[in-house]
Design an enzyme around this catalytic site. Structure first.
Site, PDB file in Angstrom:
ATOM      1  N   ASP A   1      -2.512  -5.111   0.602  1.00  0.00           N
ATOM      2  CA  ASP A   1      -2.033  -6.395   1.096  1.00  0.00           C
ATOM      3  C   ASP A   1      -2.697  -6.838   2.395  1.00  0.00           C
ATOM      4  OD1 ASP A   1      -0.734  -4.383   2.517  1.00  0.00           O
ATOM      5  OD2 ASP A   1       1.285  -5.088   2.066  1.00  0.00           O
TER       6      ASP A   1
ATOM      7  N   MET B   1       0.821  -1.210   0.000  1.00  0.00           N
ATOM      8  CA  MET B   1       0.000   0.000   0.000  1.00  0.00           C
ATOM      9  C   MET B   1       0.858   1.265   0.000  1.00  0.00           C
ATOM     10  SD  MET B   1      -2.979  -1.283   2.659  1.00  0.00           S
ATOM     11  CE  MET B   1      -4.128   0.056   2.297  1.00  0.00           C
ATOM     12  N   HIS B   2       0.220   2.384  -0.329  1.00  0.00           N
ATOM     13  CA  HIS B   2       0.737   3.746  -0.139  1.00  0.00           C
ATOM     14  C   HIS B   2       1.767   4.242  -1.151  1.00  0.00           C
ATOM     15  CE1 HIS B   2      -1.190   3.017   3.659  1.00  0.00           C
ATOM     16  NE2 HIS B   2      -0.189   2.322   4.167  1.00  0.00           N
TER      17      HIS B   2
END
Length: 481
Positions: A236, A79-80
């Site tokens: 995830d 992520m991110h």
């Protein structure tokens, strides 16, 4: 047949799952991370594509018949990360990852520009999230910012290559700080605060919804009889929740991957951004995930293995299966800064209590305990939001270590359970989302719990000792700013 593709931080893992939810085959390829400066963490998106294609090419070589029958594909991703594309949909620079700490100053700017950030996103602005990275780009690489036409999270870029379409799911989008998590839609105010608009964002879908299809030329490359549906997929950790059937309130779980987290699905938002608790949309409609997250978990064990020049398995072997008491050494696992509860990108790790008598086993045990203590901080931050953790399942590579799970049970003072194949939880969850996108089955019928293979109960003779060590361990944290 269904495919689950997990674009992780250290590797891409692809699994092939049949209609009975059995993993037929699995392939993995590593990914390298670079750190141009201290606190920076980047990856070349081309690696993601090469690694993914390599796993699928290998599956074709070993399981051509099963791969030909694939009807649905689910994607899971780290992520991110900020993947910036130009007008030709080519990456403008390496992706800035989730564990990159360069944008701390931009977090303060973002919260000043948009005072309702925490109320809308359910999160505090932290350097790992995507939006502050774009403010950093605007300030330090203005020519890159000006050329940016699309901002994609890692798995959305992978989907673009696989399908030709620009789409993201709401769980992954929750980690951008551009999503209104209650409405499950982009926030125009959030985008404006970073000089962007909806034109820079992908179309949003739910994780279990059909999003697009695989390009015909890629379907032919891998010998597929049709063009499989690609689901919305998930970040995830939400994908990991799907993989272990954590789809109801009370189904808390711990992730011991490169990073770590304690997560609890909820049917209503229970935000606590002041203590750096994360609020994400779940990968299924009408559900959210509250998470306490730490930046270094299994990566701490990998660090110790590099330090001693032996494998992780060799490090763990002398410890046995259960601790006899806390290590005399203490370890702060802040190798890349920390999120919950400190939100401190500048803090770094520490070994404390070393002596002439300290051996390798004591240090390795301290590393495992330090991660467990950091997760106890996450547990307490979640408790402040009204979420009590009374038992927890464990996924991720760290779940393979009985010793670590026994430590975790004693530190958290709750029952800890692990699954068969728990280290493939995110990829397995992605495959389940791929199936749901094709069949439209009831979520509860598909997202069942896998077989639990072992439980770890708190040892009443050790919980008090670990509680005392946790109190002393917390005294070691000293902010660097």
């Amino acid at each position: 047949m269904y495919l689950g593709i997990d674009l992780g931080t250290s590797a891409v893992k692809t699994i092939l799952v049949d209609d009975a939810q059995r993993v037929i085959a699995s392939e993995s390829r590593p990914i390298a991370t670079v750190s141009p400066q201290s606190g920076y963490s980047e990856q070349d998106p081309a690696q993601w594509i090469d690694a993914t294609f390599a796993t699928l090419d290998a599956l074709k070589a070993s399981h051509a018949g099963a791969l030909a029958a694939v009807k649905g594909i689910g994607l899971s991703g780290q992520m991110h990360g900020a993947t910036l594309l130009d007008a030709s949909l080519r990456p403008l620079r390496p992706c800035i990852l989730w564990n990159d700490g360069r944008a701390a100053a931009e977090c303060r700017v973002l919260e000043q520009r948009w005072p309702t950030l925490r109320a809308t996103t359910g999160n505090k602005a932290m350097p790992g999230f995507t939006a502050p990275k774009l403010l950093w780009i605007a300030a330090h690489e203005p020519e890159i910012f000006a050329a940016t036409k699309l901002v994609l999270l890692p798995k959305a870029y992978l989907r673009l290559v696989l399908s030709g379409e620009v789409i993201e799911d709401v769980s992954d989008a929750s980690g951008s700080l551009w999503l209104d998590v209650a409405r499950r839609d982009w926030s125009d105010a959030a985008l404006a605060a970073t000089g962007l608009s909806r034109d820079h964002m992908p179309r949003l879908v739910e994780g279990c919804a059909p999003a697009t299809t695989l390009r015909s030329e890629l379907a032919r490359r891998w010998g597929m009889t049709g063009e499989p549906v690609i689901a919305g997929g998930a970040g995830d950790n939400p994908a990991g929740a799907i993989g272990i059937g954590a789809i109801r309130p009370g189904a808390a779980f711990v992730s011991l991957g490169t990073s770590g987290a304690i997560m609890a699905p909820t049917n209503a938002i229970a935000a606590n951004p002041d203590r750096a608790v994360h609020t994400f949309c779940h990968a299924i409609p009408g559900m959210w995930i509250q998470a306490g997250a730490i930046l270094s978990a299994a990566s701490c064990l990998a660090w110790a293995a590099r330090l001693f020049g032996i494998s992780e398995a060799e490090l763990l072997a002398p410890l046995g299966s259960r601790p006899h008491g806390p290590s005399p050494v203490s370890f702060l696992p802040y190798l890349a800064g920390e999120r919950t509860p400190h939100d401190d990108p500048d803090v770094r790790g520490m070994l404390d209590g070393l002596s002439h008598g300290t051996d390798r086993a004591a240090i390795v045990q301290a590393v495992l305990e330090g991660v467990a203590f950091a997760l106890a901080d996450c547990r307490d931050a979640l408790a402040d939001a009204g979420i009590a953790i009374t038992e927890a399942d464990v996924i991720g590579g760290g779940s393979r270590s009985p010793f670590w799970l026994a430590v975790l049970a004693n530190v958290l003072n709750v029952r800890i359970r692990r699954f068969a194949g728990g280290e493939t939880g995110a990829a397995f969850g992605a495959a389940r989302l791929g199936r749901l996108a094709v069949t439209g089955e009831a979520i509860t019928a598909v997202c069942t719990r896998p077989q639990r293979i072992e439980s770890f109960e708190p040892d009443t003779g050790l919980t008090d000792a670990y509680a005392e060590r946790l109190r002393a361990w917390r005294e070691l944290y000293r902010p660097r700013h």
